[in-house]
Every structure is written in structure tokens, then in C-alpha cells.
Motif scaffolding. Structure first.
Motif, PDB file in Angstrom:
ATOM      1  N   SER A   1       0.834  -1.214   0.000  1.00 35.50           N
ATOM      2  CA  SER A   1       0.000   0.000   0.000  1.00 35.50           C
ATOM      3  C   SER A   1       0.864   1.258   0.000  1.00 35.50           C
ATOM      4  O   SER A   1       0.578   2.215  -0.722  1.00 35.50           O
ATOM      5  CB  SER A   1      -0.918   0.013   1.224  1.00 35.50           C
ATOM      6  OG  SER A   1      -1.816  -1.053   1.179  1.00 35.50           O
ATOM      7  N   ALA A   2       1.904   1.263   0.817  1.00 34.46           N
ATOM      8  CA  ALA A   2       2.785   2.429   0.905  1.00 34.46           C
ATOM      9  C   ALA A   2       3.513   2.667  -0.411  1.00 34.46           C
ATOM     10  O   ALA A   2       3.676   3.815  -0.840  1.00 34.46           O
ATOM     11  CB  ALA A   2       3.786   2.257   2.044  1.00 34.46           C
ATOM     12  N   ILE A   3       3.962   1.603  -1.051  1.00 34.45           N
ATOM     13  CA  ILE A   3       4.632   1.736  -2.353  1.00 34.45           C
ATOM     14  C   ILE A   3       3.666   2.356  -3.358  1.00 34.45           C
ATOM     15  O   ILE A   3       4.028   3.265  -4.101  1.00 34.45           O
ATOM     16  CB  ILE A   3       5.154   0.367  -2.859  1.00 34.45           C
ATOM     17  CG1 ILE A   3       6.321  -0.115  -1.988  1.00 34.45           C
ATOM     18  CG2 ILE A   3       5.566   0.442  -4.331  1.00 34.45           C
ATOM     19  CD1 ILE A   3       7.586   0.683  -2.109  1.00 34.45           C
ATOM     20  N   GLN A   4       2.436   1.868  -3.382  1.00 34.45           N
ATOM     21  CA  GLN A   4       1.446   2.404  -4.318  1.00 34.45           C
ATOM     22  C   GLN A   4       1.135   3.873  -4.022  1.00 34.45           C
ATOM     23  O   GLN A   4       0.957   4.669  -4.941  1.00 34.45           O
ATOM     24  CB  GLN A   4       0.163   1.568  -4.300  1.00 34.45           C
ATOM     25  CG  GLN A   4       0.319   0.205  -4.939  1.00 34.45           C
ATOM     26  CD  GLN A   4       0.876   0.280  -6.360  1.00 34.45           C
ATOM     27  OE1 GLN A   4       0.460   1.097  -7.166  1.00 34.45           O
ATOM     28  NE2 GLN A   4       1.846  -0.578  -6.651  1.00 34.45           N
ATOM     29  N   LEU A   5       1.076   4.249  -2.731  1.00 36.23           N
ATOM     30  CA  LEU A   5       0.840   5.647  -2.370  1.00 36.23           C
ATOM     31  C   LEU A   5       2.009   6.539  -2.759  1.00 36.23           C
ATOM     32  O   LEU A   5       1.829   7.656  -3.238  1.00 36.23           O
ATOM     33  CB  LEU A   5       0.611   5.771  -0.859  1.00 36.23           C
ATOM     34  CG  LEU A   5      -0.762   5.427  -0.324  1.00 36.23           C
ATOM     35  CD1 LEU A   5      -0.739   5.438   1.204  1.00 36.23           C
ATOM     36  CD2 LEU A   5      -1.807   6.404  -0.834  1.00 36.23           C
ATOM     37  N   SER A   6       3.224   6.063  -2.527  1.00 35.71           N
ATOM     38  CA  SER A   6       4.401   6.902  -2.736  1.00 35.71           C
ATOM     39  C   SER A   6       4.926   6.843  -4.172  1.00 35.71           C
ATOM     40  O   SER A   6       5.622   7.745  -4.609  1.00 35.71           O
ATOM     41  CB  SER A   6       5.500   6.541  -1.747  1.00 35.71           C
ATOM     42  OG  SER A   6       5.958   5.238  -1.977  1.00 35.71           O
TER      43      SER A   6
END
Length: 169
Positions: free
Chosen positions: A18-23
Motif C-alpha cells: 500500500s505504501a509503495i502504491q501511495l508513494s
């Protein structure tokens, strides 16, 4: 701010994805991941462990978005292990290095061994470092024998006890 807090605590694979997709919104994750125990993955795990140790970083480094992003971009087939995994490598590595150092001292069979002590305090705790020094073939040998918590009174008896225990290991 809620999203920022969530991004900083990336312990599970789902939180990391999720964090990779957000960032990195346009990032396409590699579907061909290496198995955790493959030779290539183990070389990188070892490198991460060494980075943590050599740079004196906390094991939680691997839970940080910057670290995960860098590994995801540079080695897209690799999955970073958990902080617990890298922490679990510490004791076996210590025992392996300790065994090699003790074998080296035994093989060198020095006439004299000198111990030096280094004490310091950090975060309301005291520590005692014990170093070994000797000369073999006109070359100085020096390594750390132990670094132990030392929260008792700093008396000669307590210091002797810690040094004796470390020397007999």
C-alpha cells in the motif's frame, strides 16, 4: 498525518504494498519475485544485515518507506524481510564470529594477552566493552571480546566478575 503515520509503520507485506502504491503511484510491481531462500535473495538479505550492523542502524530500518522503495526500485524481484528476520540473524552471526576469533587466538597461541576496558553510559544504562590485544609475527591483533550491560555498581569486584565471565566464554 494519519497516512504519514501509517507509512512509517510498514511491518506487514500488505502495508508495504500500500505504501509503495501511495508513494510511487505509477509503479508496477514485479510479479516474478525470488523465493525468500533463493541464493540471490539470501545474498541481498546478508547485505541488508551487514548494512544494519556496519552502519549501526536499528533493525526497524527495513520497515521504513525510503528503504523499501529503494530496494523495490533497484531490485524489483526481491522482497525485503521483516525486522524480526534480520534481528534473528544476530545471535548465530555472533556465535560464528566468536568461534572464529577464539580459534584464531588458540592458533596464534600468544605469549601475552592484554585486555582493555571501555565503559560508557547511554539512555540511563551503562555498558562495559572488553577488548583483547596481542602481537603475532610482529602484527598487532585486536578485537572486541564483549560488550555487556553494566547497570550494577562499578566496583572492582563487579568489573572483575564481568571480565572473568567474558573471558571464560
Amino acid at each position: 498525518e494519519v497516512e504519514d503515520t501509517k507509512i512509517k509503520q510498514l511491518r506487514s507485506n500488505e502495508d508495504r504494498r500500500s505504501a509503495i502504491q501511495l508513494s510511487l503511484p505509477n509503479f508496477v510491481e514485479s510479479k516474478a519475485k525470488w523465493t525468500f531462500d533463493s541464493d540471490r535473495a539470501q545474498r541481498i538479505h546478508r547485505s541488508i544485515f551487514e548494512e544494519i550492523i556496519l552502519d549501526n542502524q536499528p533493525f526497524s530500518l527495513v520497515d521504513n518507506i525510503g528503504f523499501i522503495r529503494t530496494k523495490q526500485i533497484t531490485v524489483p524481484n526481491f522482497v525485503v524481510g521483516s525486522s524480526w528476520y534480520y534481528r534473528s540473524l544476530l545471535q548465530p552471526t555472533y556465535e560464528k564470529v566468536q568461534s572464529k576469533l577464539m580459534a584464531m587466538v588458540k592458533g596464534d597461541n600468544p605469549v601475552t594477552i592484554v585486555l582493555s576496558l571501555d565503559g560508557w553510559s547511554q539512555y540511563r544504562h551503562s555498558y562495559l566493552g572488553i577488548n583483547i590485544h596481542y602481537i603475532k609475527d610482529w602484527k598487532r591483533k585486536c578485537f572486541n571480546l564483549a560488550c555487556v550491560p553494566f547497570d550494577t555498581n562499578h566496583t572492582a569486584e563487579n568489573i572483575r566478575s564481568i571480565v572473568t565471565e567474558a573471558a571464560h566464554k
